[in-house]
Design an enzyme around this catalytic site. Structure first.
Site, short mmCIF file in Angstrom:
data_model
loop_
_atom_site.label_atom_id
_atom_site.label_comp_id
_atom_site.label_asym_id
_atom_site.label_seq_id
_atom_site.Cartn_x
_atom_site.Cartn_y
_atom_site.Cartn_z
CD GLU A 242 -3.04 -1.03 0.38
OE1 GLU A 242 -3.10 -0.05 -0.39
OE2 GLU A 242 -3.90 -1.93 0.41
CB CYS A 276 -2.16 6.71 1.52
SG CYS A 276 -3.56 5.80 2.18
P1 NAD Z 1 8.34 5.19 4.45
O1 NAD Z 1 8.33 4.40 3.18
O2 NAD Z 1 9.42 6.15 4.67
O3 NAD Z 1 8.35 4.22 5.71
C1 NAD Z 1 7.37 3.21 5.88
C2 NAD Z 1 7.94 2.12 6.76
O4 NAD Z 1 9.00 1.45 6.07
C3 NAD Z 1 8.55 2.60 8.08
O5 NAD Z 1 8.20 1.69 9.09
C4 NAD Z 1 10.03 2.56 7.79
O6 NAD Z 1 10.81 2.41 8.94
C5 NAD Z 1 10.13 1.32 6.92
N1 NAD Z 1 11.34 1.22 6.08
C6 NAD Z 1 12.25 2.17 5.80
N2 NAD Z 1 13.20 1.67 4.97
C7 NAD Z 1 12.87 0.39 4.71
C8 NAD Z 1 13.43 -0.65 3.90
N3 NAD Z 1 14.54 -0.46 3.19
N4 NAD Z 1 12.81 -1.83 3.86
C9 NAD Z 1 11.67 -2.04 4.54
N5 NAD Z 1 11.09 -1.10 5.33
C10 NAD Z 1 11.67 0.10 5.41
O7 NAD Z 1 6.90 5.91 4.50
P2 NAD Z 1 6.40 6.96 5.58
O8 NAD Z 1 7.10 8.26 5.29
O9 NAD Z 1 6.45 6.38 6.93
O10 NAD Z 1 4.85 7.10 5.18
C11 NAD Z 1 4.36 7.99 4.24
C12 NAD Z 1 4.09 7.28 2.93
O11 NAD Z 1 3.20 6.19 3.15
C13 NAD Z 1 3.37 8.17 1.93
O12 NAD Z 1 3.95 7.98 0.64
C14 NAD Z 1 1.95 7.63 1.93
O13 NAD Z 1 1.22 7.87 0.76
C15 NAD Z 1 2.16 6.20 2.18
N6 NAD Z 1 0.95 5.57 2.71
C16 NAD Z 1 0.22 4.74 1.91
C17 NAD Z 1 -0.97 4.18 2.37
C18 NAD Z 1 -1.81 3.27 1.49
O14 NAD Z 1 -2.71 2.62 2.01
N7 NAD Z 1 -1.57 3.19 0.20
C19 NAD Z 1 -1.40 4.47 3.66
C20 NAD Z 1 -0.64 5.32 4.45
C21 NAD Z 1 0.54 5.86 3.97
#
Ligand code: NAD
Length: 473
Positions: A242, A276
């Site tokens: 997502e 999101c």
């Molecule tokens: P992010 O991608 O920076 O982090 C998300 C998670 O991934 C965190 O727990 C982070 O620690 C972890 N992470 C970081 N590096 C990683 C790696 N290499 N491998 C695996 N995990 C890793 O996102 P964010 O800034 O926390 O959230 C905002 C983003 O999330 C926005 O782009 C938003 O649109 C998206 N989002 C999408 C939905 C949906 O349902 N489509 C819902 C909420 C948020």
């Protein structure tokens, strides 16, 4: 407030790598410490989940249903405390945090009642063919910082419901409410069924490559999702991704401004725009452009911006400084290209990460504020003259999470919505989600869905049972 611990194999444990600060975005200062786990602890959590799976996969529908309702009861009873913690680590106003917890209760109860059907494919004198669904094993949940509690519930509860065991890894910006959530869940399931590790020490990558994790349910940004997908190839992990969105909304010509403008504002600024599926690009016909922009700006000016714990606040801070700086840079880029900032557009001069709701006009496709996911409290309003052209521009994005069409002619609105290249197409609403409706993105917004039966089945592997009825003699 400093008694936060990870949970591994039923035991509350401190982080072997020490601890790190959790910042309150309303003050910009640390308010609690979170354990920083080690990779060895991550491995222990995966082992514990793998061991617990041997029994948990055999638990019955009735058993899981009862346990999930008991979890929902506790969430409901402890909602006030959980909501305050969400405000402190995430920043949203208390009423919104309360709805995050109570929404989680609703989702948990819905999951509790869900049953996984056995599909009868064929049954005749010669053979019987059934499609069964089995749990996958160890599911890792990786969550972002915008709706930290609710998204963790969306991941963990259906995974458990389907018979999997879970290792949760929340965002290090908002880990605390998930630590509490996991403690509550753990009261009602055998040890090892739910585990949580916190800390950044390469956990994301270690989870993605871990040979004993069978599935990752990931919510976060598109680049991180892509890196998870690349890293998960080793043991062909199942993935639900997502990812980011840049949802467009098209307001059809002649739509009465006052009838829809409040809903449009809410859809764009839900959770300070850090959602999101928030409305992130608003296409308005040129005949109504100024009227819509002014009406939106008037609502924006009315918002009381402040600490989410202060009574009367309707608009909290941005969750973190990086995000605030991104939003600010996108607005400045638009301004430099001649855009008009009708209201907002400047960081508030006070502690914390406050950026008021911002309405920008005179922007168009090809500019960063329109093309990139701003994920914050700003809405670009874009003029169009022809609906077909608006649709083309709405679809000219790598993202495809949601989109909406607003208008009085429902038939026309539905026809236009049907042409949107997005996982969800709303008509006269936006960002509406509910437990029984599968939700997920297309294009670079990800794949797989959450919610509904389709969402639950994402936590299962199919097994076709093909029985020839004539037994060997
Ligand atoms: P992010 O991608 O920076 O982090 C998300 C998670 O991934 C965190 O727990 C982070 O620690 C972890 N992470 C970081 N590096 C990683 C790696 N290499 N491998 C695996 N995990 C890793 O996102 P964010 O800034 O926390 O959230 C905002 C983003 O999330 C926005 O782009 C938003 O649109 C998206 N989002 C999408 C939905 C949906 O349902 N489509 C819902 C909420 C948020």
């Amino acid at each position: 407030m400093n008694d936060f611990r990870m949970l591994i194999d039923g035991a509350r444990v401190a982080g072997e790598s020490g601890s790190f600060d959790v910042i309150n975005p309303a003050t910009g200062a640390a308010f609690a410490q979170c354990p920083a786990g080690s990779l060895a602890q991550l491995n222990q959590a995966v082992d514990a989940a793998g061991n617990a799976f041997k029994q948990w996969k055999h638990s019955t529908h009735e058993d899981r249903c009862k346990r999930l309702h008991a979890i929902a009861d506790d969430l409901e009873r402890e909602a006030a405390e959980l909501a305050r913690l969400i405000v402190q680590e995430q920043g949203k106003p208390l009423a919104l945090a309360m709805s995050e917890v109570m929404g989680s209760v609703v989702w948990t109860r819905y999951s509790a009642e869900q049953e996984i059907p056995v599909e009868l494919v064929e049954d005749n004198a010669n053979q019987r063919i059934e499609l069964h669904r089995k749990p996958l094993g160890v599911v890792a949940s990786i969550t972002p910082w915008n709706w930290p509690f609710m998204i963790a519930v969306w991941h963990i509860i259906p995974a458990l419901r389907a018979g999997n065991c879970v290792v949760s890894k929340p965002s290090s910006l908002t880990p605390l409410s998930t630590l509490r959530l996991v403690e509550i869940i753990a009261r009602h399931v055998p040890k090892g069924v739910i585990n949580i590790v916190t800390g950044e020490r390469g956990f994301g990558g270690a989870i993605a490559t871990h040979p004993n994790i069978n599935k990752i349910v990931f919510t976060g940004s598109t680049p991180t999702g892509q890196s998870v997908m690349r890293a998960a190839a080793g043991n062909l992990k199942r993935l639900t991704l997502e990812l980011g969105g840049n949802d467009a909304a098209i307001v059809l010509p002649g739509t009465p401004v006052e009838a829809v403008v409040e809903d449009i504002f809410k859809a764009a600024f839900l959770n300070m725009g850090q959602t999101c599926s928030a409305l992130k690009r608003l296409y308005v016909h040129e005949s109504q452009y100024d009227a819509f922009a002014e009406a939106l700006a008037a609502i924006a000016r009315r918002q009381v911006v402040g600490d989410g714990l202060e009574p009367g606040t309707d608009f909290g801070p941005v969750q973190n400084l990086d995000q605030l700086e991104l939003v600010s840079a996108l607005v400045e880029d638009a301004r430099a290209q001649g855009a008009r900032v009708l209201t907002g557009g400047v960081r508030l001069d006070r502690p914390g990460f406050f950026y008021p709701p911002t309405i920008v006009t005179g922007v168009t496709d090809g500019q960063r504020l329109v093309d990139e996911e701003q994920f914050g409290p700003v809405l670009p309003v874009i003029a169009y003259s022809d609906v077909k052209d608006a649709l083309r521009r709405a679809n000219a994005s790598d993202m495809g999470l949601g989109g909406s069409v607003w208008g009085t002619d429902l038939e026309q609105a539905q026809a236009v919505a049907g042409e949107l290249e997005s996982g969800v197409a709303w008509v006269n609403c936006h960002a509406q989600i509910q437990p029984n409706t599968p939700f997920g993105g297309s294009k670079l917004s990800g794949f797989g869905v959450e919610f509904g039966l389709e969402g639950l089945l994402e936590f299962t592997a199919q097994q076709l049972k093909f029985v020839r009825k004539a037994a060997p003699q």
